[in-house]
Design a protein around this motif. Structure first.
Motif, PDB file in Angstrom:
ATOM      1  N   ARG A  18       8.454  15.393  -6.274  1.00  0.00           N
ATOM      2  CA  ARG A  18       9.362  14.409  -5.663  1.00  0.00           C
ATOM      3  C   ARG A  18      10.144  13.660  -6.737  1.00  0.00           C
ATOM      4  O   ARG A  18      11.330  13.368  -6.555  1.00  0.00           O
ATOM      5  N   ALA A  19       9.494  13.352  -7.840  1.00  0.00           N
ATOM      6  CA  ALA A  19      10.173  12.656  -8.933  1.00  0.00           C
ATOM      7  C   ALA A  19      11.287  13.501  -9.534  1.00  0.00           C
ATOM      8  O   ALA A  19      12.237  12.959 -10.127  1.00  0.00           O
ATOM      9  N   MET A  20      11.191  14.829  -9.378  1.00  0.00           N
ATOM     10  CA  MET A  20      12.231  15.725  -9.880  1.00  0.00           C
ATOM     11  C   MET A  20      13.288  16.024  -8.820  1.00  0.00           C
ATOM     12  O   MET A  20      14.132  16.896  -9.002  1.00  0.00           O
ATOM     13  N   GLY A  21      13.239  15.316  -7.689  1.00  0.00           N
ATOM     14  CA  GLY A  21      14.284  15.441  -6.681  1.00  0.00           C
ATOM     15  C   GLY A  21      13.972  16.376  -5.532  1.00  0.00           C
ATOM     16  O   GLY A  21      14.842  16.616  -4.682  1.00  0.00           O
ATOM     17  N   GLU A  22      12.754  16.901  -5.477  1.00  0.00           N
ATOM     18  CA  GLU A  22      12.400  17.813  -4.391  1.00  0.00           C
ATOM     19  C   GLU A  22      11.838  17.049  -3.192  1.00  0.00           C
ATOM     20  O   GLU A  22      11.182  16.016  -3.345  1.00  0.00           O
ATOM     21  N   THR A  23      12.104  17.569  -2.008  1.00  0.00           N
ATOM     22  CA  THR A  23      11.474  17.083  -0.790  1.00  0.00           C
ATOM     23  C   THR A  23      10.256  17.957  -0.539  1.00  0.00           C
ATOM     24  O   THR A  23      10.381  19.181  -0.406  1.00  0.00           O
ATOM     25  N   PRO A  69      11.982  22.518 -11.497  1.00  0.00           N
ATOM     26  CA  PRO A  69      10.781  21.840 -10.975  1.00  0.00           C
ATOM     27  C   PRO A  69       9.575  22.758 -10.869  1.00  0.00           C
ATOM     28  O   PRO A  69       8.439  22.334 -11.127  1.00  0.00           O
ATOM     29  N   ASP A  97       3.737  14.446  -6.074  1.00  0.00           N
ATOM     30  CA  ASP A  97       4.439  13.277  -6.618  1.00  0.00           C
ATOM     31  C   ASP A  97       5.382  13.681  -7.745  1.00  0.00           C
ATOM     32  O   ASP A  97       6.523  13.185  -7.831  1.00  0.00           O
ATOM     33  N   ASP A  98       4.922  14.577  -8.623  1.00  0.00           N
ATOM     34  CA  ASP A  98       5.767  15.031  -9.736  1.00  0.00           C
ATOM     35  C   ASP A  98       7.008  15.758  -9.219  1.00  0.00           C
ATOM     36  O   ASP A  98       8.121  15.557  -9.734  1.00  0.00           O
TER      37      ASP A  98
END
Length: 348
Positions: free
Chosen positions: A323-328, A234, A320-321
């Motif tokens: 978060r879309a990759m699974g990060e908080t 990410p 947003d990008d």
């Protein structure tokens, strides 16, 4: 050369070369699974070859990092849980490389012990290989050292060495200015720093490693061995998307010591401690150890494993990008004139 009766052997001195060879054969498939463009050789040689042009670099700058796991190893040794400690080893190195703007390319490990236990060592190195694969980083070699008399029975130590690359002119930090936004990525727990204090707190609590963790997550030992999160993919995606001016891996020294490392002279960081909630493991450590807030912020990651310094105009899109990759993702604050890190609010 004569062959005297009752002559000693290396094995009788405590070093089993056959066990070392068995370990190499055992881990070859795991290492092979980490292969990536640029790798030119497998395990077993005197060195590892890597072709930077095949990896896609025309004018590369190499970046190197080395680290260990610290006294977190003692929990793995005491509990016999060996499957995740190798992930920590890789993460501590490759997460540092990305803070320079570099893509991790290859990794080597050093495993030292008093007596080589092939099964335990294979589990550790399987974790190393797993983390390398998840980071797009090839496991190209390593060293296993059996040193009787130097390590107590069952003890071992780990060190890791990672090399990455970036194109000339792409080094970070770069372009950090007042008003840049600080985006924090959540950690997966204590990661790999502060474990001398963690172990002291556990000892003070009187809890055994196999006792239920007071903060959840199974038994205490397993919960505290949750591995360091790998931020490579990410973070690299964010860098390539534009707008990232710097990254700070939050390791020993916490937010207080690590954020200033990516800020130019004359600039500091303002962080709102109410921007995120302190994870349960840290709440328990703070309460059980009677730790002051300043101590928490200077010893542990306190729930934030990586901070991105990004342009204000790109902050929302990057969040947003990620978060879309699974990060908080948490918006922690911003860069401002000054020095060091200033906090508002309280950890809760």
């Amino acid at each position: 050369m004569t062959h005297p009766q009752n002559g000693l052997t290396y094995a009788q001195a405590g070093v089993d070369i056959d066990a070392g060879n068995a370990l190499v054969e055992r881990i070859k498939p795991a290492a092979a699974a980490t292969a990536r463009p640029g790798v030119m050789s497998g395990l077993g040689g005197f060195g590892a070859l890597f072709d930077l042009k095949a990896a896609g670099y025309d004018d590369p700058i190499l970046v190197a990092a080395t680290d260990g796991v610290g006294t977190k190893l003692k929990i793995a040794i005491d509990t016999g849980i060996y499957d995740t400690i190798g992930i920590d080893l890789v993460a501590m190195c490759v997460n540092d490389l990305i803070c320079q703007g570099a893509e991790p390319l290859f990794f080597l490990d050093y495993f030292a012990t008093g007596k080589l236990e092939v099964e335990a060592a294979a589990r550790i190195i399987a974790g190393i290989a797993q983390a390398c694969r998840l980071s797009g980083c090839a496991l190209v070699g390593g060293e296993t050292a059996e040193m009787p008399g130097l390590y107590a029975p069952g003890d071992f130590d780990l060190a890791g060495f990672a090399v990455g690359a970036m194109n000339r002119g792409a080094a970070l930090p770069a372009g950090v200015v007042a008003g840049d936004v600080l985006l924090g990525l959540a950690s997966d727990g204590v990661h790999s720093n502060g474990y001398s204090l963690v172990r002291r707190i556990v000892d003070r609590s009187g809890l055994a490693w196999d006792a239920p963790a007071p903060f959840g997550g199974g038994n205490l030992g397993a919960a505290l061995l949750a591995p360091t999160r790998l931020y490579v993919k990410p973070a690299l995606a964010a860098i390539r998307g534009g707008g990232v001016h710097g990254l700070a891996h939050i390791t020993g020294g916490g937010l207080t010591e690590n954020l200033p490392r990516v800020l130019p002279e004359g600039l500091g960081a303002g962080i709102d401690l109410g921007a995120w909630s302190l994870p349960p493991v840290f709440r328990w450590l703070a309460a059980e150890g009677g730790l002051a807030e300043a101590e928490m912020l200077k010893t542990f990651n306190a729930g934030i494993g990586l901070v991105l310094v990004v342009s204000a105009a790109r902050a929302e899109a990057l969040a947003d990008d990620l978060r879309a990759m699974g990060e908080t993702v948490f918006r922690l604050g911003q860069v401002m004139p000054g020095a060091g890190v200033s906090y508002s609010g309280t950890l809760a």
